[in-house]
Design a protein around this motif. Structure first.
Motif, mmCIF file in Angstrom:
data_model
loop_
_atom_site.group_PDB
_atom_site.id
_atom_site.type_symbol
_atom_site.label_atom_id
_atom_site.label_comp_id
_atom_site.label_asym_id
_atom_site.label_seq_id
_atom_site.Cartn_x
_atom_site.Cartn_y
_atom_site.Cartn_z
ATOM 1 N N ASP A 1 -22.369 5.012 -45.284
ATOM 2 C CA ASP A 1 -22.541 3.641 -45.747
ATOM 3 C C ASP A 1 -23.828 3.012 -45.227
ATOM 4 N N SER A 2 -24.253 3.416 -44.031
ATOM 5 C CA SER A 2 -25.462 2.826 -43.456
ATOM 6 C C SER A 2 -26.716 3.195 -44.231
ATOM 7 N N LYS A 3 -26.680 4.283 -44.990
ATOM 8 C CA LYS A 3 -27.838 4.713 -45.768
ATOM 9 C C LYS A 3 -27.751 4.256 -47.227
ATOM 10 N N GLU A 4 -26.671 3.584 -47.598
ATOM 11 C CA GLU A 4 -26.512 3.120 -48.966
ATOM 12 C C GLU A 4 -27.061 1.704 -49.108
ATOM 13 N N MET A 5 -27.861 1.489 -50.117
ATOM 14 C CA MET A 5 -28.471 0.186 -50.362
ATOM 15 C C MET A 5 -27.623 -0.567 -51.382
ATOM 16 N N PRO A 6 -27.125 -1.765 -51.036
ATOM 17 C CA PRO A 6 -26.300 -2.534 -51.987
ATOM 18 C C PRO A 6 -27.114 -2.991 -53.186
ATOM 19 N N LEU A 7 -26.395 -3.419 -54.227
ATOM 20 C CA LEU A 7 -27.026 -3.754 -55.501
ATOM 21 C C LEU A 7 -27.472 -5.203 -55.578
ATOM 22 N N SER A 8 -27.173 -6.004 -54.565
ATOM 23 C CA SER A 8 -27.534 -7.411 -54.571
ATOM 24 C C SER A 8 -27.783 -7.868 -53.143
ATOM 25 N N GLU A 9 -28.474 -9.000 -53.013
ATOM 26 C CA GLU A 9 -28.761 -9.519 -51.672
ATOM 27 C C GLU A 9 -27.519 -10.128 -51.045
ATOM 28 N N ARG A 10 -26.714 -10.802 -51.846
ATOM 29 C CA ARG A 10 -25.481 -11.388 -51.327
ATOM 30 C C ARG A 10 -24.290 -10.620 -51.895
ATOM 31 N N PRO A 11 -23.169 -10.576 -51.184
ATOM 32 C CA PRO A 11 -22.004 -9.827 -51.663
ATOM 33 C C PRO A 11 -21.482 -10.369 -52.988
ATOM 34 N N LEU A 12 -21.117 -9.472 -53.885
ATOM 35 C CA LEU A 12 -20.537 -9.838 -55.166
ATOM 36 C C LEU A 12 -19.118 -9.293 -55.264
ATOM 37 N N ARG A 13 -18.320 -9.934 -56.084
ATOM 38 C CA ARG A 13 -16.932 -9.504 -56.273
ATOM 39 C C ARG A 13 -16.788 -8.628 -57.509
ATOM 40 N N TRP A 14 -17.877 -8.025 -57.962
ATOM 41 C CA TRP A 14 -17.808 -7.119 -59.096
ATOM 42 C C TRP A 14 -18.934 -6.097 -58.981
ATOM 43 N N LEU A 15 -18.824 -5.036 -59.756
ATOM 44 C CA LEU A 15 -19.830 -3.988 -59.800
ATOM 45 C C LEU A 15 -20.043 -3.553 -61.250
ATOM 46 N N PRO A 16 -21.229 -3.060 -61.586
ATOM 47 C CA PRO A 16 -21.433 -2.512 -62.938
ATOM 48 C C PRO A 16 -20.711 -1.173 -63.079
ATOM 49 N N ALA A 17 -20.154 -0.951 -64.226
ATOM 50 C CA ALA A 17 -19.383 0.275 -64.448
ATOM 51 C C ALA A 17 -19.382 0.611 -65.925
#
Length: 621
Positions: A405-421
């Protein structure tokens, strides 16, 4: 795809914000927005280059009609989100789409050889040409990235002035202009020459810029740039080693994808209205408390009967990892797979459910005893299935399968309650291996020795790519896992030859653990090669028997033999043995493990020891 809007504020009728009218820059399919051109990836459109923007503004810019919500509770719980969204459709009537930002900013002019930021060329609005020469600008071929996922411009100024000002700041202080030209003598980096008009540094080539420590020798470390989030996003403290990459390299962006099958009781869509309430509902154990909560939220008009809600809560608790006070992501993902395996084994008859049911799995009508000599049992015809694949994060430089998880870059700057799928609806064939025969085979010393070589090599690769080797996830390589993986590959190859399916249209899903030994091969696309019954027909016992026998006999020989079958190590880091693109490897879209941990000798044996193969008896050994 569209670049971000201009920063100046404008108002429409009655002071309202006007609808965006942004220029279009090409088109991508929805599936590509998950697997190829997701957030943080680079995309070339004509002679321009862009980075796909983060999701911070997507909730407003993605139209609900073009980017609907989709639900898969089991996967949403695993990824700690409420729902998923399809990427926007890309067609002539689209109002908006996936937004992009220009990257890299450094460009060169083929005529005047200037090398500078795009804005300094004074290009006309909407065009990417040199303001002086009026020829198309060329985006920088070279960029830099680090293993934490950051992405930056190649430091041309430091590269040119390295002999004099090693470790200088990123802002040129010599007063000169950078120039880039190609000598034309060769196609190598030696022919790409960079210079500065200040005259204080000699013209240098790009040779050596791809060395692992090339930028470290200049005294440069990663400052945490994240251009996909825009100029306003603060840089992160990083300090890791940066590496030079070509703009089109596959190492620039690797998606972290997670998927789940829709299985009962979640597969009929009736639970979708409760998608954002499950975390709250799990706090209640008493039926009365659940009823009170639902009445308050839905004002007495809950679309799901209370009995069904309680049954769904029970089903969700069944997937909680056993004996884990604080289960890790891997434990929860394993529990998800265990429940799928149970449902594939037990089936789900179509006649017992409504037309809305998205998972139909039935026992074939033929005599299954014909498969007994092969050690294969329990075939099931999956006539309808739905898989949801979500883009969880992305990585750079390192394989997403071996990351933490430490090497994974999130998809947004702030946490979101959804993801693209994306969702795939199709069909498949499920089969298992006989546990008694499999148990006896995997205890053989020769089998264990071959798999141990692969496991050791894979573990070494995982440790090399980790910051803390003590926290590395153990390699999944076991005799049954490698056997199932290789068997799935040869079956998909066989069906691509005999049943007319392109190999890239099929996908594997492995169930390999101490209490699982199954393979699901299913259609991975929903186009013309999708669910028309052609793959399900291959699961009838008589036909499946012929397919397995033909696939195994075909795997006896490879056009690269004897080098392939006698190989001591192959693949990335020696993680394969007898496996190559001429025999068992598949398109990467079809394989769960990026074509590693494969060995056809475990199917057919070796010339020196044919009995190491699981199907040795079938081959007459």
């Amino acid at each position: 795809m569209t670049p971000p809007p201009a920063r100046r504020r404008r108002t429409g009728t009655n002071g309202a914000a006007p609808a965006h009218n942004l220029p279009r820059r090409g088109a991508v399919r929805r599936a590509q927005a998950i697997t190829t051109y997701g957030v943080g990836s680079l995309i070339a459109v004509d002679h321009e280059s862009f980075v796909v923007s983060g999701l911070d503004e997507a909730e407003q810019s993605w139209s609900r009609g073009e980017s609907p919500r989709i639900h898969e509770r089991r996967l949403a719980r695993l990824l700690d989100v409420d729902y998923f969204r399809l990427p926007p459709a890309s067609d002539d009537t689209s109002k908006d789409g996936i937004r992009v930002r220009r990257f890299p900013l450094m460009h060169s002019c083929p005529d005047c050889n200037d090398l500078q930021r795009h804005r300094d060329f004074n290009s006309p609005a909407g065009r990417s040409v040199c303001g002086t020469c009026e020829v198309d600008l060329v985006p920088s071929r070279f960029i830099v990235a680090c293993e934490a996922g950051h992405l930056g411009e190649f430091p041309y100024w430091q590269w040119v002035h390295r002999s004099k000002d090693r470790g200088a700041s990123t802002t040129a202080q010599c007063g000169g202009k950078l120039k880039l030209r190609t000598s034309g003598h060769t196609a190598s980096l030696r022919s790409i020459l960079v210079s500065c008009t200040c005259g204080q540094a000699p013209e240098v080539s790009m040779e050596g810029s791809f060395r692992r420590n090339a930028l470290k020798d200049l005294g440069l470390k990663c400052r945490g740039p994240r251009p996909w989030l825009g100029a306003s996003a603060p840089a992160q403290e990083c300090g890791l080693l940066q590496r030079t990459l070509q703009r089109g390299s596959s190492a620039v962006w690797q998606p972290v994808l997670k998927s789940a099958l829709s299985i009962p009781p979640w597969s009929d869509g009736r639970a979708d209205p409760l998608a954002e309430h499950w975390d709250a509902l799990r706090e209640y154990d008493e039926r009365d408390h659940v009823e009170i909560y639902l009445k308050g939220v839905f004002k007495g008009k809950c679309p799901v009967p209370l009995d069904e809600v309680m049954a769904l809560l029970d089903a969700e608790r069944e997937e909680d990892p056993d004996g884990e006070a604080a289960p890790t992501f891997d434990h929860r993902y394993r529990a998800l797979r265990n429940k799928e395996y149970e449902r594939l084994r037990s089936g789900n008859d179509e006649s017992e459910h409504s037309r809305d049911e998205q998972f139909v799995c039935e026992t074939p009508l033929g005599d299954q005893s014909v498969l007994d000599p092969l050690g294969v049992t329990g075939p099931m015809l999956v006539k309808k299935l739905r898989e949801v694949r979500a883009l969880k994060a992305f990585t750079r430089l390192i394989d997403a399968e071996s990351t933490t998880d430490s090497k994974e870059m999130p998809l947004s700057e702030r946490p979101l309650r959804w993801l693209p799928a994306m969702e795939v609806r199709g069909e498949g064939v499920f089969l298992r291996l006989d546990e008694d025969r499999l148990g006896a085979w995997e205890k053989a010393p020769a089998v264990a020795a071959r798999v141990e070589r692969m496991r050791t090599a894979h573990q070494r690769v995982l440790e090399q790519r980790a910051d803390d080797p003590s926290s590395v996830v153990p390699s999944p390589a076991t005799p049954r896992m490698v056997l199932l993986h290789t068997l799935a590959h040869i079956l998909i190859n066989e069906w691509s030859l005999e049943a007319g399916y392109p190999a890239a249209a099929l996908r594997e899903r492995l169930y390999a653990a101490d209490d699982m030994a199954g393979i699901l091969a299913y259609t991975a696309t929903s186009d013309s090669a999708g669910s028309l019954g052609g793959l399900v027909a291959q699961g009838e016992p008589d036909r499946l028997d012929q397919t397995i026998r033909s696939a195994v006999r075909r795997a006896e020989w490879c056009s690269s033999d004897p080098l392939c079958i006698e190989s001591e190590a192959s693949g990335t880091g020696g993680t394969n043995l007898a496996a190559c693109h001429a025999c068992v490897m598949l398109p990467e879209t079809s394989c769960e493990h990026n074509n590693i941990l494969l060995d056809r000798a475990l199917l057919v044996g070796t010339p020196d020891d044919p009995h190491v193969g699981f199907f040795a008896k079938m081959l007459g050994y």
